[in-house]
Design an enzyme around this catalytic site. Structure first.
Site, PDB file in Angstrom:
ATOM      1  N   GLU A  87       0.829  -1.210   0.000  1.00 11.45           N
ATOM      2  CA  GLU A  87       0.000   0.000   0.000  1.00 11.45           C
ATOM      3  C   GLU A  87       0.867   1.265   0.000  1.00 11.45           C
ATOM      4  O   GLU A  87       0.608   2.228   0.737  1.00 11.45           O
ATOM      5  CB  GLU A  87      -0.954   0.004   1.210  1.00 11.45           C
ATOM      6  CG  GLU A  87      -1.850  -1.215   1.306  1.00 11.45           C
ATOM      7  CD  GLU A  87      -2.825  -1.365   0.145  1.00 11.45           C
ATOM      8  OE1 GLU A  87      -2.999  -0.396  -0.625  1.00 11.45           O
ATOM      9  OE2 GLU A  87      -3.395  -2.465  -0.018  1.00 11.45           O
ATOM     10  N   HIS A 184     -14.462   2.237 -20.071  1.00  8.35           N
ATOM     11  CA  HIS A 184     -15.613   1.989 -19.206  1.00  8.35           C
ATOM     12  C   HIS A 184     -15.599   2.861 -17.956  1.00  8.35           C
ATOM     13  O   HIS A 184     -16.652   3.118 -17.372  1.00  8.35           O
ATOM     14  CB  HIS A 184     -15.709   0.502 -18.878  1.00  8.35           C
ATOM     15  CG  HIS A 184     -16.189  -0.312 -20.040  1.00  8.35           C
ATOM     16  ND1 HIS A 184     -15.417  -1.241 -20.680  1.00  8.35           N
ATOM     17  CD2 HIS A 184     -17.380  -0.272 -20.711  1.00  8.35           C
ATOM     18  CE1 HIS A 184     -16.101  -1.765 -21.678  1.00  8.35           C
ATOM     19  NE2 HIS A 184     -17.286  -1.192 -21.725  1.00  8.35           N
TER      20      HIS A 184
END
Length: 208
Positions: A87, A184
């Site tokens: 992370e 998209h």
């Protein structure tokens, strides 16, 4: 010679799995690794890096941590052969500088794994400076539901409608985020904007 690596991707591309595999490879050869993960990420058991396929390993937590001082302390107790950061998008500019110091002056390789951009397509601070300063950039790829490469992350509200404004950090998993291709992503955001403007009825978007 040690190097700073940045492994980046959209969500669900196997970043944590790749990190854990790299750590295992070092450990298998009798080398010590130190793993860090962000304290802010509370999706799984704190103090562990966990992958979606069930692998996990103990990790040190970082928030405002001075990375260089902590790694040097660990290295003074027992030699550290590699540092791995999960992370890493949550790192600050200063912390990325500290990791550069570890690579350049302690000759310890640092492998960072994280997202490149947020739900609005903007760079995280940690990712920005890793892109600028890392010795090696490696893209870990995942796919959109259409089969194209997924390069963007949609944040989905509780009503099933994509969110395009708000705080950059909002911790969540598959219930809140979905990785999609650029096409998209743009289509979903346009539909969400039309819904919020009342041009079309508000209804959940389905991704399949």
């Amino acid at each position: 010679m040690a190097q700073l690596y940045f492994y980046y991707s959209a969500m669900n591309a196997g970043k944590s799995t790749s990190l854990l595999q790299s750590s295992y490879n070092y450990n298998e050869r009798g080398m010590r690794t130190v793993i860090f993960t962000a304290e802010i990420d509370n999706r799984f058991e704190q103090g562990k890096v966990s992958s979606r396929i069930g692998l996990s390993a103990e990790a040190l937590l970082y928030s405002t941590t001075n990375m260089a001082e902590l790694i040097k302390k660990e290295n003074s107790v027992q030699k550290v052969h590699c540092v791995l950061i999960d992370e890493c998008q949550f790192l600050t500019k200063k912390q990325v500088e500290e990791l550069c110091d570890i690579v350049d002056n302690e000759d310890i390789p640092v492998l960072c794994y994280g997202l490149r951009t947020d739900f609005a397509g903007q760079l995280f601070e940690g990712s920005q400076y890793l892109l600028a300063w890392a010795d090696k950039l490696v893209e870990l790829k995942t796919v959109c539901y259409c089969g194209r490469k997924a390069s963007k992350v949609l944040r989905i509200g509780s009503d099933g409608v994509p969110v395009y404004e708000g705080l950059q950090v909002d911790i969540g998993g598959n219930e809140k985020y979905i990785s999609v291709c650029r096409k998209h992503y743009s289509e979903a955001i346009k539909q969400a904007q039309l819904m919020n403007e009342g041009v079309i009825p508000k209804q959940p978007l389905h991704f399949r």
